[in-house]
Write an enzyme that holds these catalytic residues in place. Structure first.
Site, PDB file in Angstrom:
ATOM      1  N   LEU A  61      35.076  35.204  43.862  1.00 25.67           N
ATOM      2  CA  LEU A  61      35.694  33.887  43.697  1.00 25.67           C
ATOM      3  C   LEU A  61      37.203  34.075  43.766  1.00 25.67           C
ATOM      4  O   LEU A  61      37.749  34.962  43.111  1.00 25.67           O
ATOM      5  CB  LEU A  61      35.327  33.262  42.346  1.00 25.67           C
ATOM      6  N   ASP A  62      37.881  33.247  44.537  1.00 28.51           N
ATOM      7  CA  ASP A  62      39.337  33.329  44.624  1.00 28.51           C
ATOM      8  C   ASP A  62      39.966  33.089  43.255  1.00 28.51           C
ATOM      9  O   ASP A  62      39.381  32.399  42.401  1.00 28.51           O
ATOM     10  CB  ASP A  62      39.872  32.293  45.607  1.00 28.51           C
ATOM     11  N   PRO A  63      41.160  33.641  43.013  1.00 24.16           N
ATOM     12  CA  PRO A  63      41.808  33.457  41.709  1.00 24.16           C
ATOM     13  C   PRO A  63      41.971  32.000  41.289  1.00 24.16           C
ATOM     14  O   PRO A  63      41.891  31.682  40.100  1.00 24.16           O
ATOM     15  CB  PRO A  63      43.169  34.137  41.900  1.00 24.16           C
TER      16      PRO A  63
END
Length: 307
Positions: free
Chosen positions: A38-40
């Site tokens: 998951l992207d930040p």
């Protein structure tokens, strides 16, 4: 050592690797892995595999995902979300109707292809795409085939007359490997305007839903209380899609030594090369066996326990 799947709520501002590192410290084990990056700037469900559960990471990764988020029409960025630099702007002088938005989302539904964004972890010629992007390079990226099961508005869109932008609020159910950022950009292309993904939360992954997740604060409290193991789901949660076959004592003696089982013992009608069964002994999931049509029998695919 504890074994199981932790349905973590990943907060914004942390990478998936940050989460793994923190879980390693909390559970005091190196044997930890996550089931899909998951992207930040995205929050939501991130199943974490601990101990022997790391053997089922591939099955969690392969599962479908569900998200809710928003798409803002009227400008584009280098990263296809709000973290990048603005590279294009086109005023939405008149908001698109709900029917127009529905039609655009429908065009993205079903079996489609995507080109991964330059700011992504996909490797090309041994380098991550984001490394090329940070060097100012653009390289050819391979298409990937994905499936969008559902892509719908979850509430009425909003229009900002001051910035002349319009925001669409959506839910999407998709296969592994889908870049929702790219979906957002492609919706804009259908409508004829630049677009970005302006918000995203993962609602479901690996069979876990958002309301089943636990926060780092809750995990720390359980660690202090000595009950951290209670937060872990059993390994077979990741394998619920496979039919169960309960083994006899005699069968288990063969299986634990890696022997095959016959087509009849696999108990499936018309098995093929894609058929897998989960073998259970004394109410404990022991392994996955896959069918070999050329031999008309099942062979070991993944062993989880032999005692």
């Amino acid at each position: 050592m504890l074994n199981g799947i932790l349905p973590l709520y990943k907060p914004r501002g942390m990478t998936s690797f940050d989460c793994v590192a923190k879980i390693r410290r909390l559970y005091q084990t190196r044997k930890v892995g996550h089931s899909g990056t998951l992207d930040p700037n995205v929050d939501g469900v991130l199943p974490i595999c601990i101990g022997n559960a790391t053997k089922v990471v591939q099955f969690l990764v392969a599962s479908g995902k569900e998200y809710q988020g928003s798409i803002t029409l009227g400008f584009a960025t280098t990263t296809e979300d709000l973290d990048g630099e603005e590279i294009a702007r086109q005023a939405v002088t008149e908001p698109f109707t709900s029917d127009q938005v529905d039609a655009a989302l429908a065009q993205m539904t079903g079996a489609i292809t995507q080109i991964p964004p330059m700011f992504s972890a996909v490797k090309v010629n041994g380098r991550r795409l984001y490394d090329y992007a940070r060097s100012g390079e653009t390289v050819e990226r391979p298409e990937r085939h994905i499936t969008i099961s559902s892509f719908k508005q979850r509430q009425a869109s909003t229009y900002d007359s001051a910035t002349q932008t319009q925001t669409i609020y959506f839910t999407v159910a998709c296969s592994k490997g889908t870049y929702v950022r790219t979906l957002a950009v492609d919706v804009g292309k259908v409508l004829g305007v630049p677009a970005v993904m302006s918000d995203l939360t993962r609602l479901k992954s690996g069979g876990f839903t958002l309301d089943e997740t636990v926060t780092f604060e809750e995990i720390a409290a359980h660690v202090d209380a000595g009950t951290a193991g209670a937060l872990l789901a059993p390994i077979d949660k990741a394998l619920s899609q496979y039919p169960r076959v309960t083994l006899t004592d005699e069968q288990w003696q063969r299986v634990k030594n890696g022997a095959f089982i016959t087509a009849a013992e696999g108990q499936q009608t018309d098995p093929d090369a894609n058929t897998m069964v989960a073998l259970v002994y004394q109410n404990s999931l022991k392994c996955l066996y896959s069918y070999r049509p050329d031999e008309q029998r099942y062979k070991p695919f993944k062993m989880f326990a032999v005692n």
